[in-house]
Design a protein around this motif. Structure first.
Motif, PDB file in Angstrom:
ATOM      1  N   UNK A  92       0.870  -1.166   0.000  1.00 44.87           N
ATOM      2  CA  UNK A  92       0.000   0.000   0.000  1.00 44.87           C
ATOM      3  C   UNK A  92       0.908   1.216   0.000  1.00 44.87           C
ATOM      4  N   UNK A  93       0.615   2.157  -0.875  1.00 48.60           N
ATOM      5  CA  UNK A  93       1.402   3.384  -0.959  1.00 48.60           C
ATOM      6  C   UNK A  93       2.893   3.073  -1.147  1.00 48.60           C
ATOM      7  N   UNK A  94       3.159   2.081  -1.991  1.00 48.61           N
ATOM      8  CA  UNK A  94       4.509   1.626  -2.332  1.00 48.61           C
ATOM      9  C   UNK A  94       5.271   1.014  -1.154  1.00 48.61           C
ATOM     10  N   UNK A  95       4.591   0.640  -0.096  1.00 50.34           N
ATOM     11  CA  UNK A  95       5.215  -0.016   1.057  1.00 50.34           C
ATOM     12  C   UNK A  95       4.783  -1.482   1.079  1.00 50.34           C
ATOM     13  N   UNK A  96       5.726  -2.363   0.833  1.00 54.51           N
ATOM     14  CA  UNK A  96       5.416  -3.795   0.841  1.00 54.51           C
ATOM     15  C   UNK A  96       5.203  -4.241   2.285  1.00 54.51           C
ATOM     16  N   UNK A  97       4.117  -4.990   2.504  1.00 46.99           N
ATOM     17  CA  UNK A  97       3.846  -5.477   3.850  1.00 46.99           C
ATOM     18  C   UNK A  97       3.653  -6.990   3.909  1.00 46.99           C
ATOM     19  N   UNK A  98       3.669  -7.665   2.762  1.00 47.16           N
ATOM     20  CA  UNK A  98       3.449  -9.115   2.768  1.00 47.16           C
ATOM     21  C   UNK A  98       4.004  -9.716   1.485  1.00 47.16           C
ATOM     22  N   UNK A  99       4.650 -10.864   1.592  1.00 49.28           N
ATOM     23  CA  UNK A  99       5.114 -11.642   0.440  1.00 49.28           C
ATOM     24  C   UNK A  99       4.380 -12.971   0.476  1.00 49.28           C
ATOM     25  N   UNK A 140      11.907 -19.106  -3.720  1.00 50.36           N
ATOM     26  CA  UNK A 140      12.019 -17.671  -4.007  1.00 50.36           C
ATOM     27  C   UNK A 140      11.244 -16.849  -2.984  1.00 50.36           C
ATOM     28  N   UNK A 141      10.059 -17.308  -2.595  1.00 50.80           N
ATOM     29  CA  UNK A 141       9.274 -16.603  -1.576  1.00 50.80           C
ATOM     30  C   UNK A 141      10.089 -16.489  -0.288  1.00 50.80           C
ATOM     31  N   UNK A 142      10.687 -17.594   0.131  1.00 49.22           N
ATOM     32  CA  UNK A 142      11.509 -17.583   1.351  1.00 49.22           C
ATOM     33  C   UNK A 142      12.712 -16.663   1.209  1.00 49.22           C
ATOM     34  N   UNK A 143      13.344 -16.675   0.037  1.00 52.28           N
ATOM     35  CA  UNK A 143      14.497 -15.803  -0.198  1.00 52.28           C
ATOM     36  C   UNK A 143      14.114 -14.329  -0.092  1.00 52.28           C
ATOM     37  N   UNK A 144      12.975 -13.974  -0.662  1.00 53.29           N
ATOM     38  CA  UNK A 144      12.527 -12.575  -0.623  1.00 53.29           C
ATOM     39  C   UNK A 144      12.205 -12.163   0.805  1.00 53.29           C
ATOM     40  N   UNK A 145      11.528 -13.032   1.530  1.00 56.04           N
ATOM     41  CA  UNK A 145      11.216 -12.733   2.929  1.00 56.04           C
ATOM     42  C   UNK A 145      12.510 -12.555   3.729  1.00 56.04           C
ATOM     43  N   UNK A 146      13.495 -13.454   3.497  1.00 55.96           N
ATOM     44  CA  UNK A 146      14.794 -13.325   4.180  1.00 55.96           C
ATOM     45  C   UNK A 146      15.495 -12.030   3.805  1.00 55.96           C
ATOM     46  N   UNK A 147      15.398 -11.615   2.530  1.00 58.76           N
ATOM     47  CA  UNK A 147      16.015 -10.369   2.083  1.00 58.76           C
ATOM     48  C   UNK A 147      15.448  -9.186   2.869  1.00 58.76           C
ATOM     49  N   UNK A 148      14.131  -9.144   3.026  1.00 54.71           N
ATOM     50  CA  UNK A 148      13.518  -8.082   3.818  1.00 54.71           C
ATOM     51  C   UNK A 148      14.007  -8.130   5.262  1.00 54.71           C
ATOM     52  N   UNK A 149      14.006  -9.326   5.833  1.00 50.40           N
ATOM     53  CA  UNK A 149      14.404  -9.490   7.226  1.00 50.40           C
ATOM     54  C   UNK A 149      15.845  -9.057   7.446  1.00 50.40           C
ATOM     55  N   UNK A 150      16.742  -9.480   6.574  1.00 50.16           N
ATOM     56  CA  UNK A 150      18.153  -9.104   6.698  1.00 50.16           C
ATOM     57  C   UNK A 150      18.362  -7.605   6.508  1.00 50.16           C
ATOM     58  N   UNK A 151      17.451  -6.968   5.764  1.00 50.14           N
ATOM     59  CA  UNK A 151      17.544  -5.520   5.544  1.00 50.14           C
ATOM     60  C   UNK A 151      16.940  -4.727   6.700  1.00 50.14           C
ATOM     61  N   UNK A 165      13.749  -4.929   7.668  1.00 45.48           N
ATOM     62  CA  UNK A 165      12.308  -4.718   7.482  1.00 45.48           C
ATOM     63  C   UNK A 165      11.528  -5.860   8.119  1.00 45.48           C
ATOM     64  N   UNK A 166      10.364  -5.534   8.588  1.00 47.51           N
ATOM     65  CA  UNK A 166       9.471  -6.534   9.142  1.00 47.51           C
ATOM     66  C   UNK A 166       8.249  -6.630   8.240  1.00 47.51           C
ATOM     67  N   UNK A 167       7.958  -7.823   7.820  1.00 50.12           N
ATOM     68  CA  UNK A 167       6.763  -8.077   7.017  1.00 50.12           C
ATOM     69  C   UNK A 167       5.671  -8.630   7.912  1.00 50.12           C
ATOM     70  N   UNK A 168       4.442  -8.511   7.479  1.00 53.48           N
ATOM     71  CA  UNK A 168       3.342  -9.085   8.244  1.00 53.48           C
ATOM     72  C   UNK A 168       3.349 -10.609   8.159  1.00 53.48           C
ATOM     73  N   UNK A 169       4.133 -11.177   7.245  1.00 51.05           N
ATOM     74  CA  UNK A 169       4.359 -12.626   7.240  1.00 51.05           C
ATOM     75  C   UNK A 169       4.949 -13.053   8.580  1.00 51.05           C
ATOM     76  N   UNK A 170       5.782 -12.173   9.136  1.00 54.66           N
ATOM     77  CA  UNK A 170       6.483 -12.471  10.383  1.00 54.66           C
ATOM     78  C   UNK A 170       5.650 -12.146  11.616  1.00 54.66           C
TER      79      UNK A 170
END
Length: 133
Positions: free
Chosen positions: A22-29, A81-92, A94-99
């Motif tokens: 939303x508003x260019x802010x990713x919140x879920x993969x 790939x889904x797991x890799x993207x989630x890990x990329x956010x986490x390592x950066x 960022x917190x996703x709502x997946x977490x």
């Protein structure tokens, strides 16, 4: 816990990895074999999970999340790939709502023009998916 889209993907050879924003802010993969159905589930089914709570808050305020297909891969590769993207956010940091966190990350990508309501988003996803089937 088995997710509905995981069960769905078992019946097909290919899956989409997608981002909700939303508003260019990713919140879920996520991952799905049917973009249109998954988007409708996200916006219409309240589960009580943080991603569902956040989407319902957006809708209550008259906004809708954007679903951005990221890639289309064989299902086993899509799960990786889904797991890799989630890990990329986490390592950066960022917190996703997946977490199960309520922090909304910043991740900029190209805007999707003319997607301003649920109906337009659903139509876009259906057309996008049809290109691959």
């Amino acid at each position: 816990m088995l997710r509905v889209d995981y069960i769905c993907s078992m019946s097909k050879n290919m899956s989409f990895v997608y981002a909700l924003s939303y508003n260019e802010n990713v919140f879920y993969i996520g991952i799905t074999c049917n973009l249109k159905r998954r988007y409708k589930t996200h916006i219409n089914k309240y589960t009580g999970l943080p991603v569902s709570v956040y989407i319902q808050e957006l809708i209550t305020r008259g906004n809708v999340p954007i679903m951005k297909p990221l890639c289309y891969l064989p299902k086993a590769q899509a799960h990786i790939k889904e797991s890799e993207i989630i890990r990329l956010f986490t390592k950066s940091g960022h917190k996703l709502l997946n977490d199960l966190h309520l922090y909304i990350p910043q991740w900029k990508y190209e805007r999707l023009p003319q997607i301003i309501n649920k109906s337009n988003m659903i139509n876009y996803l259906e057309e996008f998916q049809n290109q691959y089937e």
